[in-house]
Design a protein around this motif. Structure first.
Motif, mmCIF file in Angstrom:
data_model
loop_
_atom_site.group_PDB
_atom_site.id
_atom_site.type_symbol
_atom_site.label_atom_id
_atom_site.label_comp_id
_atom_site.label_asym_id
_atom_site.label_seq_id
_atom_site.Cartn_x
_atom_site.Cartn_y
_atom_site.Cartn_z
ATOM 1 N N MET A 1 0.846 -1.215 0.000
ATOM 2 C CA MET A 1 0.000 0.000 0.000
ATOM 3 C C MET A 1 0.874 1.255 0.000
ATOM 4 N N ASP A 2 0.426 2.271 -0.724
ATOM 5 C CA ASP A 2 1.187 3.523 -0.757
ATOM 6 C C ASP A 2 1.124 4.208 0.592
ATOM 7 N N LEU A 3 2.226 4.812 0.960
ATOM 8 C CA LEU A 3 2.245 5.541 2.226
ATOM 9 C C LEU A 3 1.839 6.985 1.987
ATOM 10 N N GLN A 4 0.947 7.452 2.840
ATOM 11 C CA GLN A 4 0.523 8.847 2.709
ATOM 12 C C GLN A 4 1.446 9.735 3.543
ATOM 13 N N GLU A 5 1.744 10.915 3.005
ATOM 14 C CA GLU A 5 2.530 11.890 3.773
ATOM 15 C C GLU A 5 1.740 12.285 5.007
ATOM 16 N N VAL A 6 2.400 12.338 6.135
ATOM 17 C CA VAL A 6 1.707 12.686 7.381
ATOM 18 C C VAL A 6 2.431 13.858 8.027
ATOM 19 N N SER A 7 1.660 14.857 8.488
ATOM 20 C CA SER A 7 2.319 15.914 9.263
ATOM 21 C C SER A 7 1.764 15.914 10.679
ATOM 22 N N LEU A 8 2.649 16.137 11.629
ATOM 23 C CA LEU A 8 2.279 16.085 13.040
ATOM 24 C C LEU A 8 2.870 17.287 13.760
ATOM 25 N N TYR A 9 2.100 17.840 14.685
ATOM 26 C CA TYR A 9 2.591 18.985 15.435
ATOM 27 C C TYR A 9 3.685 18.521 16.394
ATOM 28 N N ASN A 10 4.843 19.160 16.278
ATOM 29 C CA ASN A 10 5.991 18.789 17.091
ATOM 30 C C ASN A 10 6.189 19.852 18.172
ATOM 31 N N THR A 11 6.008 19.483 19.424
ATOM 32 C CA THR A 11 6.146 20.456 20.511
ATOM 33 C C THR A 11 7.532 21.101 20.485
ATOM 34 N N PHE A 12 8.520 20.342 20.038
ATOM 35 C CA PHE A 12 9.888 20.859 20.067
ATOM 36 C C PHE A 12 10.100 21.982 19.060
ATOM 37 N N THR A 13 9.573 21.804 17.828
ATOM 38 C CA THR A 13 9.776 22.841 16.799
ATOM 39 C C THR A 13 8.631 23.857 16.801
ATOM 40 N N ARG A 14 7.560 23.533 17.495
ATOM 41 C CA ARG A 14 6.364 24.372 17.582
ATOM 42 C C ARG A 14 5.680 24.573 16.232
ATOM 43 N N HIS A 15 5.811 23.594 15.347
ATOM 44 C CA HIS A 15 4.973 23.601 14.135
ATOM 45 C C HIS A 15 4.779 22.174 13.654
ATOM 46 N N LYS A 16 3.946 22.058 12.620
ATOM 47 C CA LYS A 16 3.716 20.714 12.101
ATOM 48 C C LYS A 16 4.938 20.291 11.296
ATOM 49 N N VAL A 265 17.601 12.249 19.990
ATOM 50 C CA VAL A 265 17.114 10.875 20.159
ATOM 51 C C VAL A 265 15.688 10.748 19.614
ATOM 52 N N VAL A 266 14.849 11.725 19.940
ATOM 53 C CA VAL A 266 13.437 11.675 19.534
ATOM 54 C C VAL A 266 13.220 12.641 18.365
ATOM 55 N N SER A 267 12.614 12.147 17.283
ATOM 56 C CA SER A 267 12.392 13.043 16.131
ATOM 57 C C SER A 267 11.231 13.996 16.384
ATOM 58 N N LEU A 268 10.178 13.515 17.020
ATOM 59 C CA LEU A 268 8.956 14.310 17.146
ATOM 60 C C LEU A 268 8.325 14.153 18.524
ATOM 61 N N TRP A 269 8.015 15.258 19.162
ATOM 62 C CA TRP A 269 7.376 15.214 20.490
ATOM 63 C C TRP A 269 5.910 15.593 20.362
ATOM 64 N N MET A 270 5.018 14.713 20.793
ATOM 65 C CA MET A 270 3.577 15.022 20.716
ATOM 66 C C MET A 270 2.974 15.046 22.120
ATOM 67 N N HIS A 271 2.154 16.054 22.377
ATOM 68 C CA HIS A 271 1.530 16.174 23.706
ATOM 69 C C HIS A 271 0.030 16.370 23.594
ATOM 70 N N GLY A 272 -0.693 15.620 24.409
ATOM 71 C CA GLY A 272 -2.155 15.708 24.410
ATOM 72 C C GLY A 272 -2.621 16.795 25.371
#
Ligand code: AMP
Ligand code: ZN
Length: 466
Positions: A1-16, A265-272
């Motif tokens: 299956m093709d992978l879809q591009e995903v963007s996620l809000y990164n607390t560290f960079t403060r943008h998606k 170590v961590v590429s992306l930080w996500m917080h609920g």
């Protein structure tokens, strides 16, 4: 299956940020789990829904996932920010007259059972902090060697001045930290913001381990560095937690893990976002909380809470109210009944694909589940074959986890009622009240009493409210 591009809000960079898995097609995730000294409340569960929705969404979009969630069974002190007070586990052990191990095992099982009620899927691994003490000691040794930590009287502190990125994640400056600690500084710390990596046992007799600095126990933050890097390696894709974990917990984790490895170590930080009750944070310590079992005892489907949570963006604060939950409960039951009704209808069509594309696009845009839920509502009203609607909703349920395919015979609407209800909703939407009144009578004729409310129509079948 093709992978879809995903963007996620990164607390560290403060943008998606675009998700770029370190291993093609596979996303590896570490999630801060519960401190098992009391029952989890629905606020905690909202935070644990984040990695669940993340994994379900990524899998829907074609990725493989691996999730590790820790169980904190030692070292979490009552005051996180200044490493003060008693260990939460020991407080409960004392109050309940049990051993810390008994407390941990009882509340771990309760957590698993409560999470299952919300269809939070199990992580691949649940490491217990108390089983990773040697790895923590090793990390602390390395931090001392590298000049990031120092020992005083059997307690080891992280020297925040030695790590220039300290404060980047949370936006906390060392000045702010100084202000926050005024008058309550541990005199052995070089800087009031230095945090504890290893605490000398002192008066403690329970949960104490030998170490190069004498008997003691680990600080809460080092636990997550040790467990995440032991199980996922020195680089992994995503780290999740609740908004209140950003500082000090995750700020400290970055300093420790990067202090040892010398790289990110961590590429992306996500917080609920936090769950509030009457405007205040739902908290175990404040006692203003609900367990999911309590909601169930009040007659709600536990998944109504999941439905409610899905309607808010995961990063925003969400105010919990019983009225809101009641609305979600009605809407969820109604949706299930429609899916059951529509699945019984024959028919096919190719209109499904464009709907599914929109659903995928919502997931790929920083897990926009409110948009996905709006699409669900739009679909229920759309003029397409019922069988196609049912097929789409059952497929989307793999992400939503609302048991939309659960068909309960006692809840079923009479034949044709779901269609009449849908038509009536459409009529009301265009203010065609003559038609909506006629449909109400038609529904009454087959035993379905309809009432209009601010959230839309609700109905009663054979003496039962939905
Ligand atoms: P604890 O068991 O206290 O370590 O908390 C477990 C998780 O629940 C942590 O990741 C917290 O960020 C999260 N949490 C605590 N209170 C709330 C709340 N009111 N709303 C959402 N998440 C919360
Ligand atoms: Zn953690």
């Amino acid at each position: 299956m093709d992978l879809q591009e995903v963007s996620l809000y990164n607390t560290f960079t403060r943008h998606k940020d675009g998700l770029k898995p370190l291993q093609a097609g596979e996303v590896r995730i570490y999630s801060c789990g519960p401190t098992v000294y009391r029952y989890v409340h629905v606020g905690n569960l909202r935070t644990f829904m984040l990695p669940d929705l993340l994994c379900r969404s990524l899998e829907y979009l074609g990725y493989r996932t691996e999730q590790v969630m820790n169980i904190t069974d030692v070292g979490h002190l009552v005051d996180d920010t200044f490493d003060r007070g008693e260990d939460k586990m020991l407080v409960s052990a004392r109050l309940e007259k049990k051993s810390p191990e008994e407390i941990a095992s009882y509340y771990t099982s309760a957590f698993m059972a409560d999470a299952a009620k919300l269809n939070i899927r199990r992580a691949a691994t649940y490491p217990h902090a108390s089983e990773y003490i040697p790895q923590m000691v090793e990390l602390i040794n390395k931090l001392i060697e590298k000049g990031h930590a120092y020992e005083v009287d059997g307690t080891v502190y992280f020297d925040i001045a030695s790590f220039s990125k300290y404060g980047r994640l949370s936006g906390n400056s060392t000045d702010k930290l100084l202000a926050g600690s005024r008058g309550e500084v541990d005199p052995r710390k070089r800087h009031p913001g230095d945090f504890t990596l290893w605490k000398a046992a002192g008066e403690h007799r329970l949960q104490v381990w030998p170490s190069p600095w004498g008997p003691g126990f680990p600080g809460w933050h080092i636990e997550c560095s040790a467990m995440s890097m032991t199980l996922l390696g020195e680089r992994f894709d995503i780290h999740t937690g609740g908004a209140d974990n950003v500082f000090p917990h995750h700020e400290a984790e970055i300093a420790q893990s990067e202090g040892v490895t010398g790289h990110r170590v961590v590429s992306l930080w996500m917080h609920g976002g936090l769950l509030l009750l009457a405007g205040a944070r739902m908290a175990k310590s404040a006692g203003n909380f609900f367990r999911v079992t309590e909601l169930e005892e009040q007659g709600f489907d536990p998944l109504a809470f999941r439905y409610l949570a899905l309607q808010a963006k995961y990063r925003t604060k969400l105010n919990f109210s019983t009225e809101g939950l009641a609305g979600a409960d009605r809407a969820l039951r109604q949706l299930r009944e429609r899916v059951a009704e529509w699945s019984r209808q024959a028919g096919d069509g190719d209109q499904g694909d464009s709907w599914d594309e929109k659903f995928r696009a919502a997931l790929a845009d920083d897990l926009d589940l409110p948009a996905a839920m709006a699409l669900v509502a739009e679909l229920t009203r759309a003029d397409i074959a019922p069988a196609v609607k049912a097929r789409l909703l059952v497929s989307w349920n793999r992400v939503l986890g609302l048991d939309l395919d659960r068909s309960s015979p006692e809840a079923a609407l009479p034949e044709g009622a779901a269609d009449l209800l849908a038509r009536r909703e459409r009529a009301r939407a265009v203010k065609d009240f003559a038609t909506s009144d006629r449909l109400r009578e038609e529904l009454a004729g087959i035993g379905v009493a309809v009432t209009d409310t601010a959230e839309g129509q609700t109905w009663k079948v054979a003496g039962r409210t939905t």
